[in-house]
Scaffold this motif. Sequence first.
Motif: not given
Length: 324
Positions: A302-306, A308-316
């Motif tokens: 769950a932590v890894a997913e969260h 990674e999603l935050e990293r992807l959102r920030h990059g976007w």
Amino acid sequence: MLSHQAGRLLGQLIAEGVSPWLAVEDGEALADAVRRRLLGDAFQAAVVPPGTPVPQVRLACDALLPLFTAGGGRGQVSVPVDPRLADRAGALLAGARALHAAVRRPNVLVRLPMTAAGRAVMTELLADGIGVHASLVLSEERCADVLDAYVEGMERALAAGVRLGDVLVAVACPVGLLDAEADARLARSGAAPEALPDGTAGRALARLLFRLREQRLAGDWWRVLRADGALPPRLLWTGGRAEDAAGLVGSNTALALSPQELERAARLGPLRGDTLLGKHLAAREAFTVLERLGVDLSEAAAVAEHRELERLRHGWELRTAVSS
């Protein structure tokens, strides 16, 4: 060109049922792979990074179109939907349909994070006849949910008269993310290196997901879909290390690698045959040992997913700010 060693490794992977997918960090590397004819001649599909211009995506799709047309579940190009929409099903579905329409190629896969909204959208897209790359699958429970969404979507596609053989699905497990989170927790627990199980957390999860998919493919639902031309969902391992080329080998799977990672993997030596089939008991034991050493794998996933999603959102967000 790739080295002779890398070419030989690619041949071995393909012979074992592993489809090599190109993974690149930016659009320039993707364009270089197209120019060097790595797509199609070496790699059988591609995972393109966020922000890749649509014309570059189309060129990659065109390079792989002969493989896609030949059948066998190859020749796809995976393109991400805006990850900021990951928890909003309506907006995510609209974004996915718009992306598919913009690329206008039959072999494009819409890449969705498998949040609750993502799984619902996956079903809708499959019913439309649109292929899906289901990303961020980090547990058996999540994989089971994704396979359920796959069945529902393909059943609806069948009822709508869609040609099922053209609707391809990749279920992606980022083994590297789980490894990194589990390793960090082991380090904090002070576990001695000799206490580690044989294989990593990511590799153990891959073996369990392989077993789960094989069990599902033995069911009545799959026989119906297969009779109408459907291809089984392909398990895709992403974010791993060069060592995973030999450690994640199984039929109807895929491994995403950059050309540089492929060269490093080739220097490690030849494959050792299938490393996934029939390995679920050892994988379960590895999970037990990790839990005993203080690694809560459900929490780690769950932590890894969260993150990674935050990293992807920030990059976007950053790319959107630069482009505007």
